[in-house]
Each structure stands twice: as structure tokens, then as C-alpha cells.
Design a protein around this motif. Structure first.
Motif, mmCIF file in Angstrom:
data_model
loop_
_atom_site.group_PDB
_atom_site.id
_atom_site.type_symbol
_atom_site.label_atom_id
_atom_site.label_comp_id
_atom_site.label_asym_id
_atom_site.label_seq_id
_atom_site.Cartn_x
_atom_site.Cartn_y
_atom_site.Cartn_z
ATOM 1 N N THR A 62 -4.104 86.210 -19.959
ATOM 2 C CA THR A 62 -3.441 85.168 -19.187
ATOM 3 C C THR A 62 -3.095 85.732 -17.818
ATOM 4 O O THR A 62 -3.160 86.936 -17.576
ATOM 5 C CB THR A 62 -2.157 84.689 -19.889
ATOM 6 N N GLY A 63 -2.700 84.864 -16.917
ATOM 7 C CA GLY A 63 -2.372 85.298 -15.574
ATOM 8 C C GLY A 63 -3.591 85.314 -14.681
ATOM 9 O O GLY A 63 -4.671 84.843 -15.034
ATOM 10 N N ARG A 64 -3.431 85.888 -13.507
ATOM 11 C CA ARG A 64 -4.470 85.789 -12.498
ATOM 12 C C ARG A 64 -5.527 86.883 -12.597
ATOM 13 O O ARG A 64 -6.571 86.793 -11.956
ATOM 14 C CB ARG A 64 -3.843 85.823 -11.103
ATOM 15 N N VAL A 65 -5.291 87.939 -13.385
ATOM 16 C CA VAL A 65 -6.219 89.064 -13.444
ATOM 17 C C VAL A 65 -7.257 88.833 -14.539
ATOM 18 O O VAL A 65 -6.916 88.612 -15.707
ATOM 19 C CB VAL A 65 -5.478 90.389 -13.708
ATOM 20 N N VAL A 66 -8.545 88.880 -14.150
ATOM 21 C CA VAL A 66 -9.639 88.881 -15.110
ATOM 22 C C VAL A 66 -9.924 90.348 -15.410
ATOM 23 O O VAL A 66 -10.538 91.059 -14.599
ATOM 24 C CB VAL A 66 -10.880 88.173 -14.555
ATOM 25 N N ASP A 67 -9.455 90.807 -16.551
ATOM 26 C CA ASP A 67 -9.426 92.237 -16.865
ATOM 27 C C ASP A 67 -10.509 92.584 -17.873
ATOM 28 O O ASP A 67 -10.319 92.468 -19.080
ATOM 29 C CB ASP A 67 -8.046 92.620 -17.396
ATOM 30 N N PHE A 68 -11.664 93.024 -17.360
ATOM 31 C CA PHE A 68 -12.756 93.401 -18.248
ATOM 32 C C PHE A 68 -12.418 94.645 -19.066
ATOM 33 O O PHE A 68 -12.911 94.806 -20.182
ATOM 34 C CB PHE A 68 -14.028 93.640 -17.441
ATOM 35 N N ALA A 69 -11.607 95.539 -18.490
ATOM 36 C CA ALA A 69 -11.224 96.740 -19.239
ATOM 37 C C ALA A 69 -10.459 96.366 -20.501
ATOM 38 O O ALA A 69 -10.680 96.939 -21.571
ATOM 39 C CB ALA A 69 -10.384 97.665 -18.358
ATOM 40 N N ALA A 70 -9.563 95.378 -20.394
ATOM 41 C CA ALA A 70 -8.806 94.946 -21.561
ATOM 42 C C ALA A 70 -9.704 94.233 -22.567
ATOM 43 O O ALA A 70 -9.497 94.332 -23.785
ATOM 44 C CB ALA A 70 -7.658 94.036 -21.130
ATOM 45 N N MET A 71 -10.722 93.519 -22.068
ATOM 46 C CA MET A 71 -11.592 92.759 -22.969
ATOM 47 C C MET A 71 -12.627 93.638 -23.649
ATOM 48 O O MET A 71 -13.018 93.385 -24.789
ATOM 49 C CB MET A 71 -12.289 91.634 -22.190
ATOM 50 N N SER A 72 -13.097 94.694 -22.946
ATOM 51 C CA SER A 72 -14.199 95.498 -23.484
ATOM 52 C C SER A 72 -13.813 96.920 -23.820
ATOM 53 O O SER A 72 -14.574 97.628 -24.499
ATOM 54 C CB SER A 72 -15.350 95.533 -22.478
ATOM 55 N N GLY A 73 -12.655 97.385 -23.324
ATOM 56 C CA GLY A 73 -12.272 98.771 -23.520
ATOM 57 C C GLY A 73 -12.981 99.733 -22.579
ATOM 58 O O GLY A 73 -12.864 100.954 -22.723
ATOM 59 N N ILE A 74 -13.709 99.213 -21.582
ATOM 60 C CA ILE A 74 -14.478 100.046 -20.648
ATOM 61 C C ILE A 74 -13.856 99.912 -19.260
ATOM 62 O O ILE A 74 -13.740 98.801 -18.727
ATOM 63 C CB ILE A 74 -15.951 99.616 -20.610
ATOM 64 N N ASP A 75 -13.459 101.048 -18.671
ATOM 65 C CA ASP A 75 -12.832 100.972 -17.359
ATOM 66 C C ASP A 75 -13.472 101.906 -16.339
ATOM 67 O O ASP A 75 -12.957 102.055 -15.230
ATOM 68 C CB ASP A 75 -11.331 101.282 -17.460
ATOM 69 N N ASP A 76 -14.592 102.549 -16.675
ATOM 70 C CA ASP A 76 -15.131 103.537 -15.747
ATOM 71 C C ASP A 76 -16.636 103.443 -15.545
ATOM 72 O O ASP A 76 -17.242 104.345 -14.979
ATOM 73 C CB ASP A 76 -14.781 104.952 -16.213
ATOM 74 N N ARG A 77 -17.267 102.345 -15.970
ATOM 75 C CA ARG A 77 -18.719 102.270 -15.848
ATOM 76 C C ARG A 77 -19.189 100.855 -16.155
ATOM 77 O O ARG A 77 -18.454 100.039 -16.710
ATOM 78 C CB ARG A 77 -19.390 103.249 -16.808
ATOM 79 N N GLY A 78 -20.453 100.567 -15.802
ATOM 80 C CA GLY A 78 -21.108 99.342 -16.230
ATOM 81 C C GLY A 78 -20.773 98.111 -15.410
ATOM 82 O O GLY A 78 -20.028 98.160 -14.427
ATOM 83 N N VAL A 79 -21.345 97.002 -15.854
ATOM 84 C CA VAL A 79 -21.278 95.729 -15.141
ATOM 85 C C VAL A 79 -20.851 94.625 -16.100
ATOM 86 O O VAL A 79 -21.257 94.605 -17.266
ATOM 87 C CB VAL A 79 -22.644 95.386 -14.508
ATOM 88 N N HIS A 80 -20.017 93.711 -15.597
ATOM 89 C CA HIS A 80 -19.699 92.451 -16.268
ATOM 90 C C HIS A 80 -19.919 91.317 -15.265
ATOM 91 O O HIS A 80 -19.877 91.527 -14.050
ATOM 92 C CB HIS A 80 -18.244 92.404 -16.744
ATOM 93 N N TYR A 81 -20.114 90.110 -15.799
ATOM 94 C CA TYR A 81 -20.197 88.901 -14.970
ATOM 95 C C TYR A 81 -19.078 87.945 -15.366
ATOM 96 O O TYR A 81 -18.640 87.920 -16.530
ATOM 97 C CB TYR A 81 -21.530 88.188 -15.165
#
Length: 561
Positions: free
Chosen positions: A449-468
Motif C-alpha cells: 500500500t502507499g505510493r511506493v511500488v516496492d519490487f524488493a518487498a514483492m520478490s525479495g530481490i534488491d540488488d539485481r535484475g529487472v521488473h516491469y
């Protein structure tokens, strides 16, 4: 370390270097200065740099006082944590030239690592050449501090060679010392670059050793006529240098008060004449002549954003929340008179929780600038104050990923950013795509929730790769809207299939707000974000200027069209 700046100033091409025969002998400017000191004349030393200089205590001052006991040796420390040569161009007059220096140490190699080659060379050369054009030119020494992993020294070394300056490579000295002693990095450097107490003592020792031959030459020549100053070589940079940069306080304006920052801040003295906004709608315009114009502002916890525009052009949305400071600037301007406008927009709640504090007006290029006002655009302070930005919250996005990520993201993007993992910029939400490790990835509503789209929280990945991420906004009339977004850290933005921007290099901190004008058509407008994770972050935020007429930020899953 540096607070990453909100804007690049002025780049430059670099001209071919002068022939070696045209360059002064390395360090010979030191001999004349030391001759005067050996004869009993005063020796004024100024150190300018970042946090390393600020904590260094002058390094060479005691050694110089010992070498020249008949001279009044006076040192001034102009170190300012987090700053590089790009700001020093503007603070040179106040912090260095005003002291009438005989010797200037410049230490910006570490903090200049964030800048491009052309910009760094131009800024450093502007500093050196301005000092050498003073009525009594000082000797100049470049100090290149240690940085774990190493830094690009070729920009500073090019300027040093061109002007015959002594450059002291402290990084190399540290590496050699540790290789000989077998001691760990932390024995001399506390983190990646800041010396320990012992590290500062080692710096002082190395600098003293490098100065010793010039002190010996000068002492032997004490009482002899001074060698004339050699003529300056032609500029190294092809673009005009910034030789008249200056800092000025802001005039008090309606809606602003004369107030600095908390008195216990380490940089409080920098804001003694600052102005602070009193609330949303605070705005002003001031005329400035020159080719480079900007603002040095204080960051404070809870402070809100400000909109800054030059000549009524598309504004920059600058987030001033933080604990250090920031700088926003406009470069390569026409040599004329410009209007700088600042406005404090309301937040979604209609108020800001803390004032925006402006420290200094920065300007350069006044020499030769016309008094004629340049053409103006539509973004007046009043127009900027009326702007409203509404966030597209996380729950309004569809996401897919991760893709790629075979290696961590360093300080530059990997090949993942340019790799097409789906039919970008077209989106078919019903189609799955092979993702990381060959696992199928399907579009799904973002969580959180809130304004941040947090891929790290959704995928557990914060140092590599690509999301759309994909969102849809429906409006009832064609219009141009401003979008403000942050991204951590590299990425591309498309709207209705048109690429708006790609961030494939350093663009400020992860929280830096980027403003872009988007063309929206009547009906549904498609927004696609491709995000390439930073070294320790993987998220973005996106807010849209409140449009005229009806608007709907559609909720996923989106109905087929």
C-alpha cells in the motif's frame, strides 16, 4: 560523501592538450611561494575540499610553520562535507580568494567521481584558472584521497599536467603502505574513504614528503630574485570556463522569512542568512544574469518539495527532505538576463510539515552577459504554485518479474536494462514470459500500500535484475501533464508506446524526483515502467499532475480494450 545533486550543470568537450614544451614545470609555482616564506613573508594557506578536508586539520600547516619559522603561516579550512568541484566553482570567491591565498590545496577527486569527465575537467579547470588569474596567483596542489576500490583520477591528472601542478596521489600512497605493512584498510581508512586519526596523520606525512623538495629548493634560493610567473597555457576545455562564479544570499520575499537550520547542525553556519518558506504557495521570481544559475538548499527531516523554473520553462520538482543539502542548477544558458522562479506546492494534504530552506543563489557567466531578458515560458511562480500531484499508489499497478539478474548491479546498469524481456513497449497482460531461472512470470497486481511500488518487498530481490510495472489513466481531453517519479535505480518510462526517458547512468539519489512532460490523449493512456534494480534498492514512485476535466486511475486487473 557527496549528496547527490538534483541536476547536472554544464558539460564540456575537452580540447587537445598543449604540447609538453608549453606546460610549466611540475610544482614550480610552489618554489616562488616558498621563497617568499623563507624570506620571512607571510604564508596564507587555504584547503578546499569535501569532508576529508574538513576533518583533516590542514595536514601541511604544521610542517610549513616548521619549515618557515620566520613566516607567519596562517591556514584556512574551506572543507565542506559532501561537496565537489561543481559547487566549488561558485564558492571559490568567498571561501578561498577572499583570504588572499599564497597556497591552495584542492581535494575533490573522491566526490568528483559522480561527475562525467567533461564536467569534472571543466569545473576543476575553472577553479585552477581563476586562481591563476588573481593579481598574486597562488601555488596550487591537487590532493587525490584514497577510495576503496579506486576512483578515476585521469580528469584531475589531466588538469594538473596542463597547468604544471603538483598532484599528490594519496590513494596510491595508502595502497603502498598497506602492502608493505600488511595492515588492513581500516587501519588508515575508517570506511570507504574517510581517514582514521592515524590515516590523517599518514596523509600529513605523505604531503610533507612531497612538498619537501620544493621547500629545499626555495630555502636554497632565499633572497634571490623570484622567477617570473609563466604564461598560462590555453584552456584545456573547449567550452567557456566558469571564471566568475559566486554565491549570494536570497532577498527576503513575501511568504518567506529569514531563518536557517537548527543551530546544532554541523553546517549551521552556512545558513545564517538563509530564507525559509512559511507554507504552501510561497513563491518568488528574481532576475539573474549569467550562463549558469542555481540554488544551494538545506535538506531537513520532514521538509517538502519545491518547484524551480528558469525563464518559465518546465519546472524541476525538488524534494528537500533529508539531513544534508542539495543543489539544483541550470547550465548552458544564453548569455543574458534570466528569471529564476521558486514555488512551494501543497502536498496531498494541502500543507508542508516543515519549511523549505534556501541557502544561496549560485550564478556564473555574468561577464559578457546581456542585460536583455531572454524569452519566457508559461511556468510563472503563480502557475507553479497551482500545480497538484497525485500519486499512483501501488495497488493501481500490474507488475511482472523478475527477469535477468545473473549478476548484481554495480554503479552502472548491466545488460539487463537494454535486454527486451517482453514485447516492450507493448503490453499483453494475458501473456506469460520466461523469467529468472527459466520460471514463467505472469502479470499480477502489485502488493503493498502507499505510493511506493516496492519490487524488493514483492520478490525479495534488491540488488539485481529487472521488473516491469503497468498502469492505466483515463482522461476526457487531450492535455500535457507533468509526471514526477523516483526510481531506484535505473529504468525506462513509456507512455502510450512512446519512450519518454531512459536512466542508464547516475541521476541523483534513489529519492531524487524527476519531472517529465507527458502527452495524454482522450481515453485510456498506458504507462509502462521498466526498473533495473540498484545495488541496494528496487522500487519506484510515480505521481501525476492533477489534470483538467475528469480523470480515472484505473484499478487492476484492467479490462480488455
Amino acid at each position: 560523501m557527496r549528496a547527490l545533486l538534483a541536476a547536472a550543470w554544464i558539460g564540456s568537450a575537452t580540447a587537445a592538450c598543449a604540447h609538453a614544451a608549453d606546460r610549466p614545470a611540475v610544482g614550480q609555482d610552489l618554489v616562488g611561494v616558498f621563497q617568499r616564506a623563507a624570506s620571512g613573508q607571510p604564508l596564507v594557506v587555504v584547503n578546499i575540499g569535501g569532508s576529508i578536508t574538513q576533518a583533516g586539520g590542514g595536514w601541511a600547516w604544521d610542517r610549513l610553520a616548521q619549515a618557515f619559522p620566520a613566516s607567519a603561516v596562517v591556514g584556512y579550512n574551506a572543507g565542506l562535507s559532501g561537496t565537489g568541484s561543481d559547487l566549488a566553482v561558485f564558492r571559490l570567491e568567498r571561501d578561498v580568494c577572499s583570504h588572499q591565498p599564497d597556497l591552495v590545496f584542492i581535494e575533490f577527486a573522491v566526490n568528483d567521481r559522480f561527475g562525467g569527465d567533461e564536467a569534472v575537467i571543466r569545473d576543476l579547470e575553472s577553479i585552477v584558472r581563476r586562481l591563476k588569474l588573481l593579481p598574486r596567483p597562488p601555488a596550487i596542489v591537487l590532493l587525490q584521497s584514497a577510495f576503496q576500490g579506486g576512483i578515476a583520477l585521469h580528469r584531475h591528472e589531466a588538469v594538473a599536467r596542463h597547468y604544471g601542478l603538483l598532484a599528490i596521489d594519496l590513494h596510491d600512497a595508502v595502497a603502498r603502505e598497506l602492502a608493505v605493512t600488511g595492515a588492513p584498510w581500516s587501519n588508515l581508512i575508517a570506511d570507504d574513504t574517510h581517514p582514521t586519526t592515524g590515516g590523517h596523520q599518514f596523509y600529513a606525512q605523505v604531503i610533507a614528503e612531497r612538498l619537501a623538495p620544493f621547500i629545499e629548493q626555495a630555502t636554497a634560493r632565499a633572497g634571490s630574485p623570484l622567477a617570473p610567473e609563466p604564461p598560462l597555457p590555453g584552456p584545456l576545455s573547449a567550452q567557456p570556463l566558469l571564471l566568475d562564479g559566486q554565491l549570494a544570499t536570497f532577498p527576503l520575499q513575501p511568504g518567506w522569512i529569514r531563518r536557517g537550520v537548527a543551530s546544532d547542525r554541523w553546517d549551521a553556519e552556512w545558513y545564517q542568512a538563509a530564507i525559509s518558506s512559511t507554507g504552501p504557495g510561497s513563491a518568488f521570481t528574481i532576475p539573474v544574469r549569467g550562463t549558469a544559475i542555481g540554488i544551494f538548499y538545506a535538506q531537513q527531516p520532514g521538509s517538502g518539495p519545491m518547484l524551480v523554473s528558469i525563464d518559465g520553462g518546465q519546472p524541476q520538482l525538488v524534494d528537500t527532505e533529508g539531513t544534508i543539502f542539495g543543489q539544483v542548477g541550470f547550465g548552458e544558458l544564453a548569455a543574458g538576463t534570466h528569471l529564476l522562479s521558486v514555488a512551494i506546492p501543497p502536498t496531498s494534504g494541502g500543507t508542508t510539515s516543515a519549511p523549505v530552506t534556501l541557502g544561496y543563489l549560485l550564478s556564473a557567466g555574468e561577464t559578457g552577459a546581456s542585460t536583455a531578458l531572454v524569452a519566457q515560458g508559461p511556468y510563472t511562480p503563480a502557475a507553479m504554485a497551482r500545480l497538484r500531484f497525485d500519486p499512483l499508489p501501488a495497488e493501481r499497478w500490474m507488475v511482472i518479474g523478475p527477469f535477468g539478474g545473473e549478476q548484481p548491479t554495480p554503479q552502472a546498469p548491466t545488460a539487463d536494462l537494454a535486454t527486451v524481456f517482453l514485447s516492450e513497449p507493448e503490453v499483453d497482460l494475458a501473456v506469460s514470459h520466461p523469467g529468472r531461472d527459466g520460471r514463467a512470470q505472469a502479470w499480477r497486481p502489485a502488493t503493498g500500500t502507499g505510493r511506493v511500488v516496492d519490487f524488493a518487498a514483492m520478490s525479495g530481490i534488491d540488488d539485481r535484475g529487472v521488473h516491469y510495472a503497468y498502469a492505466e489513466v483515463e482522461v476526457d481531453q487531450a492535455q500535457r501533464l507533468l509526471a514526477a517519479w523516483t526510481l531506484d535505480y535505473f529504468g525506462t518510462l513509456w507512455v502510450n508506446g512512446a519512450r519518454i526517458v531512459t536512466y542508464d547512468c547516475i541521476h541523483g539519489g534513489p529519492g531524487t524526483l524527476h519531472l517529465h512532460a507527458l502527452e495524454f490523449q482522450p481515453g485510456v493512456n498506458r504507462i509502462l515502467v521498466k526498473l533495473h534494480s540498484g545495488s541496494r534498492g528496487n522500487n519506484f514512485t510515480f505521481a501525476l499532475e492533477r489534470p483538467a476535466g475528469r480523470v480515472e486511475i484505473r484499478a487492476p486487473p484492467f479490462a480488455p480494450r
